[in-house]
Design an enzyme around this catalytic site. Structure first.
Site, PDB file in Angstrom:
ATOM      1  N   TYR A  51       0.964  -1.154   0.098  1.00 41.90           N
ATOM      2  CA  TYR A  51      -0.015   0.009  -0.104  1.00 41.90           C
ATOM      3  C   TYR A  51       0.858   1.075  -0.010  1.00 41.90           C
ATOM      4  CZ  TYR A  51      -3.923   3.184   1.427  1.00 41.90           C
ATOM      5  OH  TYR A  51      -4.926   3.964   1.531  1.00 41.90           O
ATOM      6  N   LYS A  96       0.776   4.115  -2.792  1.00 42.06           N
ATOM      7  CA  LYS A  96       0.580   5.597  -2.624  1.00 42.06           C
ATOM      8  C   LYS A  96       1.653   6.328  -2.990  1.00 42.06           C
ATOM      9  CE  LYS A  96      -3.804   4.607  -1.905  1.00 42.06           C
ATOM     10  NZ  LYS A  96      -4.825   5.075  -2.673  1.00 42.06           N
TER      11      LYS A  96
END
Lengths: 275, 275, 275, 275
Positions: free
Chosen positions: A169, A173
């Site tokens: 993640y 991002k």
């Protein structure tokens, strides 16, 4: 023919930004689940917005192509709010990279091919991208500029190196913000802009569940110890989205706006530092 | 007793932000040169603002202490706009580090000791801070948290390592953003917030001189090739400053807002890449 | 103790303004029907706001007194959003005057007794108040300054003169703007401000029902022929509410902001003129 | 070809609005005196705006025609800021009506013939227009809709009836707001909007002179006794102008925004009431 705002992701944050920039325009609202898109469209329609929906899987180029075709048929695409994604508590590293990293790259590529002169978009990333240590200049460039369909083949993203959903993640991002930089250059050829917003803990129905769930104590501690001492609201993300997408933001492109109540600051230099 | 906004640096950017947040309040305007402060005060006074001035050398702790004392005597300090600094074309590495890095650290320390509950500040850094390659985690922490009066003794800042004014400037501006992160934690104990704005090329009287001066061609090329295709205005920095210092920005603290017309994006991934 | 925003009326417009000004504050949400207040509170709570509810009948001084007591117990009252009322299709002239005219006068009186320094309020009136022909200077003054509990005894408001619900509604809404003028003087003694917003046709769930109901054709014609060519959204009223209640509006008090897509202009000088 | 903002009147208020809406656009700045236009253009150019100037006499249709031709040659006219006028202390009733009433009517007519789709304008009127007692419906309509070149022949505007400069000024400013209503209908046919701002006492270099001049005591008393307790700043008018001319104001057309620190409220219902 209306001006069209593409909103990907039916959640509260995308809706809140859409409310700020879509009066008098047409919203094409896409979500993986048609039912979610329809539910959000009902709320926005009751709030006076003109909305149509479509089911879109952002990990599929074909699905995004179909979305863009739907949008361009509805009018001139003047805005993009890309707020879809999967969180580390929901999915495997592979899925996270496919949806959050690859999917965003394809969205930026395909919407960037049709965005109107004067148009503007925002991608919702996360404070998580700001916690990852620095990558090398080469890694940054790979995430920013590798052709979308080659992205997931990068050595740094292979399963033996990315075993943890949170790591995936954070990479995704961070990759979103880097991708937005490269796309800001390309979007500018059409006279359009694109930026990233990296929110911290924002209260949504899902977030409320998490705050009262098994991992809730950790989140509540993060909120209490954070400089702001509270979570944010989707409408506050709407404030930043409205600035970036409107006339007051026309000198801003390729930027990543962190709005996290100071959590990142405290993670590095305050009470929220990992032990 | 009025609410007081401290503005350090009499230039256009500080003035533009001050115009957006100071109606009905008292501005204490500080500049190294009293004449500059007075000239800016005359403009702001003609524009309806209540202004007093003081000469302040931000490389001197004593001078900043005197400024803060002046401000607290005038009222409750609810805002800080720190827009003073020297540019790489104006000064030596030593001076740049003393003014831009050390001075900012002391300003944040001393204003942070008196800032009112609900108060907010912005520090003007520069896109230059975004061009420097990544520092190590330890270097980041040193710039963020070393006591101000020890800062210039850091090994990484010694004259044998920092020989170029531009390098000094990039380090100082990177350091500003890092310092703001650490101070965001401390300011939050008083219920206040602090953020950085990193502008790109903004037109000011000084910038206009540079654009027509000996190095003007390089700047003009940077503007022409940038995604925005134009320079910014101080009033656009005012838009971001108003958001950060007002009620729409209360979930934002410890952040650094890059607003550069996409120059940084293009420097890394576009036509402005160094050869 | 939080800052408190009192929101009277659980409908979309009050909610939209509340979303813009209540992050990090406490909302006391009042509605005639507890169920309506609770439903709106659930939506706002899911959107990250801290909300408590109460049932309040704005035609009753006792009920408003209880609301104000609840609010002051919860914190310092820094804001008022008064968006409750009955429309001419819902009620008799007597009820309209009791709720929309008298109730608003009492709300302004009692909240004005406790509003915080720097506080601000908005009253939602209606474009209908702008269609009524001019009253005499004396009538204006009577509506503005007659003690609230004497208001409904004014000769001009007696049942033989006000037989039509629409007439009652226009008088009440004109009266709101006049009352706000007089209260702006009184509120200023506490360092607070109060303004009126007069919206035109704003899409809400109720309005959507009307647009498809028996009188829908007239409303749809009004929208189509209006200068804007569309209805407004509650979020657009939120834009104006945020300006009036925030730092950008501190020079505005006692004003009435008409935002109606040009319907009033067209009613007097365009296609919407009555035959 | 740039987007063009026409600014008529080189004073502080027009400049302050222009600063908020003209980044990246071209300003055509008109003033009766070329020297005033040039001086303002120098300030705006130093602040990063692209400006050209022209001398325009707004009491002359030919002169306004020339201005509009200049503007359309420079690009697409997307904005109008009409801030020129003469005050009651500067001119005779005849001149005031010719410049402030007739001139504004012609400006609205001619700019309204070329304004771009999505364009927007503001006319600066005055709180003075709100002090005049109500006119009849017929008088309102005459001021709103009489062909511009017939306006000054209206019986109500003849020298025997309008003997006082202040009366002429109030009529002119009331007339501006009425004219804007009628023009809002016409501008909407091109997809454009037009609104009035009625400021109170706003500090400008001229106003500062007046405050210290022979009539200064009256003005200072008005400020002190007003609800706001202070004069306004041009930048605060800029806040309202930015809202009206930008995307947040697209449902507002034909409106008149009074922003006077509550002076009008106090004139009717407070300490500023005439004896």
């Amino acid at each position: 023919m209306s001006d069209v705002i593409i909103v990907i992701g039916a959640g509260s944050i995308g809706q809140a930004i859409a409310r700020r920039v879509s009066s008098g325009k047409h919203i094409v609202l896409a979500d993986l689940r048609q039912a979610n898109a329809d539910a959000a469209a009902a709320v926005l329609s009751d709030a006076g917005f003109d909305v149509s929906t479509t089911a879109t899987d952002v990990s599929s180029r074909d699905s995004i192509e179909a979305l863009v075709e739907t949008a361009t048929k509805a009018g001139e695409v003047t805005g993009l709010i890309h707020a879809a994604g999967v969180s580390p508590s929901q999915a495997s590293p592979e899925t996270i990279l496919a949806v959050d990293l690859y999917g965003t790259a394809v969205v930026l590529e395909l919407v960037g091919n049709v965005i109107a002169r004067g148009g503007s978009g925002v991608v919702i990333a996360s404070q998580s991208g700001h916690r990852l240590g620095a990558l090398t200049t080469e890694q940054d460039a790979e995430l920013a500029t590798t052709p979308a369909d080659e992205l997931l083949k990068l050595p740094m993203l292979q399963p033996d190196l990315v075993t943890d959903p949170l790591h995936a993640y954070q990479l995704a991002k961070r990759g979103n913000a880097l991708r937005v930089m490269a796309e800001a250059v390309r979007w500018s050829k059409r006279g359009a802009r694109i930026n990233t917003i990296s929110p911290g803990i924002i209260i949504t129905p899902l977030a409320k569940d998490e705050l009262t769930g098994p991992r809730g104590e950790g989140y509540r501690r993060m909120i209490e110890l954070s400089p702001a001492g509270r979570a944010g609201t989707p409408d506050e993300v709407g404030n930043v989205g409205a600035l970036l997408m409107g006339p007051d933001g026309t000198f801003i492109t390729g930027s990543d706006i962190l709005m996290d109540g100071g959590v990142t600051a405290s993670y590095f230099y305050g009470e929220l530092a990992p032990e």
